[in-house]
Design a protein around this motif. Structure first.
Motif, PDB file in Angstrom:
ATOM      1  N   CYS A 318       1.119   0.642   0.917  1.00 68.19           N
ATOM      2  CA  CYS A 318       0.341   1.660   0.192  1.00 68.19           C
ATOM      3  C   CYS A 318      -0.405   1.056  -0.996  1.00 68.19           C
ATOM      4  O   CYS A 318      -0.400   1.590  -2.105  1.00 68.19           O
ATOM      5  N   GLU A 388      -3.929  -0.494   8.484  1.00 70.98           N
ATOM      6  CA  GLU A 388      -2.482  -0.361   8.334  1.00 70.98           C
ATOM      7  C   GLU A 388      -1.787  -0.679   9.654  1.00 70.98           C
ATOM      8  O   GLU A 388      -2.236  -0.269  10.726  1.00 70.98           O
ATOM      9  N   ASN A 458       8.665   2.496  -1.183  1.00 70.69           N
ATOM     10  CA  ASN A 458       7.529   3.414  -1.251  1.00 70.69           C
ATOM     11  C   ASN A 458       7.649   4.418  -0.107  1.00 70.69           C
ATOM     12  O   ASN A 458       7.356   4.115   1.045  1.00 70.69           O
ATOM     13  N   CYS A 461       4.989   5.005   2.518  1.00 73.56           N
ATOM     14  CA  CYS A 461       4.640   3.934   3.453  1.00 73.56           C
ATOM     15  C   CYS A 461       5.767   3.597   4.414  1.00 73.56           C
ATOM     16  O   CYS A 461       5.718   2.580   5.094  1.00 73.56           O
TER      17      CYS A 461
END
Length: 687
Positions: A318, A388, A458, A461
């Motif tokens: 992220c 990603e 996180n 993520c």
């Protein structure tokens, strides 16, 4: 370095193009030979006459991916700086000159005896830049190739100046054929030693000094008259071969390592710049280019501080640089690749991003993204992010990531669809060959597995589902090797694994395979080390290999220079809390040979232990047998097992605190017992 390297290697990334052989790029590595001031007397001392020279450096923030690294006796990588220019001497004679600063201070073998082969500089010149796959044998000096060799053994040349080092020089041209090297037939162009006929106007001047802090300097001046007075650019290849190792008793073999420019020129037993056999060092189209005017720029990635922990490649969660893998619930990954443009115009490049499986000398790779049409400003840098990537779940270890700077036009023979189907180091070799890539066009980043937490910090993520839990380590299946310190254990020459040199043995360290007190030179920059030093220790393993020469028909020199290749490396962060609790941390991974040739492979180990907590590493019997059983076939990998922890923990693996509990768990148990005692006491009083 000892004739056996050391016992194992932790998860990390493979070597770059240097392990698969150089391809020929459209923009070769440059070294500047632009006009500067007269350097005066060649005395080995760097004064202000060198202030206007161009500079190449290794292990520096301004380092070039074109310049290799130099391994020293204690297992550390040593900085090297090269200054270069041309100049006109009084009277009008033209010269080219080089000044080398080598931070290598190993003056003897580990037993105190004189170095068997000395420290060697090899400088090769392609006078007319004709290149070619073999040396040129023209009738004139301009149409031949040239080799200059300077060797020293640290001996003082002048009693009145003890820092002035005696140096032996040898000069060669390419006018002869070789019956010694069987490369392209019974007779190939080779180096012919020049033993007479040189004059003061055609003799290179060389001086060596040992008052450089931590090492030595070499100053070299070559008269253009020797090589036919070229009026334009010339080909250049050079190496510094560091005879840092012990000769194996009675075997006539001395381990060594070398730095090359360009960095993907191999320095191996089969391709040796000192001996001169092997395709690369007698194939000028593999060399770099010395530019007498402005050198054309190239778009590259940094190899500082290591090519496997490059400052130009990072994994993000992220948008936050993380470079960690959380085995229970990983982060989705975005890869940052930073390109550097040394040219005077904006450049367009495509960035190929790959993920490598858990291991060192990775042989299994997969596609992450192709970032197309990245514009890199003239003389500047540009960082780009991949799409990603979430295919990171279920790994027993952790991945690493690699980025390639590809030309702006996609080759139809290796297009996006073929990139997406990459699965192996063999296919990366094909990619390198197709696009003419050199070492400086790729770099990678080790991603460390976190043994202290399973979950991505996180939450936005996290990968919310995974295919399988990481494989569990069962100590009973992997017994540590029997007591007897590995460094002192006798071993045959074919066994290539032992403790790195410089080990300070302690009473608790006298266990076979427990590595302690090793070099603190780990491949992380000082800023990163400062950030993590309050929470983590660091273990780095550098995979080394060597190959047997198969192209030499005559007898090998005695003592033989056995040259070690850097195959790859790995970084692992070890939480200090785990060390303080006397817990051992299981390390399981694969070590591979990402090359088209068979190699014997072992490793050098180094530890950064900021609190002096006694971090050590141990290996299993299975690992030693697996690694030393036979040379690694091309693209072969093998599993290995190790533990990290204090020597106390490793001497009693699985023990930890009493009952197998950690210190924190034991404290919690004592608190519970105390509460229970108080409760029972109060209840009894109330009754």
């Amino acid at each position: 370095m000892r004739h056996i390297f050391s016992a194992f290697i932790l998860a990390g990334c493979a070597a770059l193009a240097l392990s698969v052989g150089p391809a020929h790029a459209a923009a070769p590595c440059p070294i500047s030979l632009q006009q500067g001031t007269d350097i005066g007397t060649v005395d080995g001392a760097r004064g202000p006459e060198w202030d206007d020279a161009a500079t190449l450096a290794s292990l520096a923030t301004t380092s070039s991916g074109c310049l290799g690294t130099l391994l020293d006796e204690d297992g550390t990588f040593r900085p090297v700086t090269i200054r270069s220019k041309s100049y006109t001497a009084p009277g009008g004679a033209a010269w080219i000159a080089f000044f080398f600063e080598v931070q290598d201070a190993s003056q003897t073998q580990s037993d105190g005896s004189i170095l068997a082969n000395g420290e060697v500089l090899v400088l090769q010149l392609d006078a007319d830049l004709s290149e070619g796959e073999t040396l040129s044998q023209g009738a004139s000096p301009l149409s031949r190739d040239w080799k200059i060799e300077a060797r020293h053994f640290w001996e003082t040349a002048d009693p009145a100046d003890p820092d002035n080092v005696a140096v032996t020089t040898r000069f060669y041209d390419s006018s002869g054929d070789s019956p010694f090297c069987a490369l392209a037939g019974p007779s190939v162009p080779f180096w012919n030693e020049i033993v007479s006929g040189l004059t003061p106007a055609t003799t290179p001047q060389i001086a060596v000094r040992k008052d450089f802090p931590g090492g030595y300097t070499i100053e070299v001046a070559v008269p253009m008259a020797l090589i036919g007075n070229p009026s334009g650019d010339i080909g250049v290849a050079l190496s510094i071969v560091n005879d840092h190792g012990s000769c194996v008793g009675g075997s006539g073999v001395c381990d060594g390592h070398g730095l090359a420019f360009p960095s993907d020129l191999p320095i191996t037993n089969a391709d040796n710049p000192v001996l001169g056999c092997g395709h690369s060092w007698i194939a000028p189209d593999s060399w770099a280019t010395g530019y007498t005017n402005q050198a054309p720029g190239d778009v590259t990635l940094s190899h500082n501080p290591r090519f496997w922990t490059s400052e130009d490649v990072d994994a993000l969660a992220c948008g936050t640089v993380d470079n960690n893998y959380y085995p229970g619930n990983p982060c989705r990954m975005t890869v940052r690749a930073n390109l550097r443009n040394a040219s005077t115009s904006d450049q367009i490049r495509n960035i190929l991003v790959l993920k490598g499986d858990h291991g060192a000398g990775v042989v299994d790779w997969s596609f992450v993204d192709l970032i197309e049409g990245v514009s890199v400003p003239a003389g500047g840098q540009m960082s780009s992010l991949s799409a990603e990537h979430s295919d990171l779940d279920g790994l027993a270890g952790h991945p690493c990531v690699r980025a390639y700077a590809l030309p702006p036009n996609i080759d139809p023979t290796f297009d996006l669809a073929r990139m997406q189907s990459i699965t192996s180091a063999a296919e990366l070799t094909a990619l390198v060959d197709t696009y003419g890539l050199r070492d400086q066009h790729s770099a990678q980043q080790n991603i460390s597995r976190r043994p202290d937490t399973d979950v991505c910090p996180n939450a936005a993520c996290r990968i919310n589902a995974w295919l399988q839990q990481p494989a569990q380590f069962n100590l009973a299946d992997h017994p540590l090797i029997a007591p007897a310190f590995a460094q002192d254990a006798p071993a045959p020459r074919t066994t290539v694994f032992t403790v790195a040199p410089g080990v300070h043995q302690s009473a608790e360290g006298q266990k076979a395979g427990i590595l302690t007190g090793l070099s603190s030179d780990v491949g992380l920059d000082p800023e990163t080390l400062a950030k993590i030093s309050e929470t983590d220790a660091v273990v780095e393993f550098v995979a080394l290999g060597y190959r047997e020469p198969d192209n030499i028909e005559g007898p090998l020199p005695d003592p033989r220079h056995n040259l070690l290749e850097v195959v790859g490396g790995a970084i692992e962060r070890i939480p200090l809390t785990r060390i303080a609790d006397n817990q051992e941390i299981a390390l399981t991974l694969n070590v591979g040979n990402p090359a088209e040739v068979a190699r014997n492979i072992g490793v050098s180990v180094r530890v950064y232990d900021p609190t002096g907590s006694g971090l050590a590493v141990a290996v299993s019997e299975d690992t030693l047998q697996t690694l030393a059983s036979a040379p690694f076939a091309p693209f072969e990998s093998r599993p290995i097992v190790a533990l990290a922890g204090t020597t106390k923990a490793l001497a009693n693996p699985g023990g930890g605190a009493p009952g197998g509990l950690t210190n924190q768990q034991l404290l919690l148990l004592l608190l519970v017992l105390l509460v229970l005692v108080i409760f029972l006491f109060i209840r009894r009083r109330s009754a």
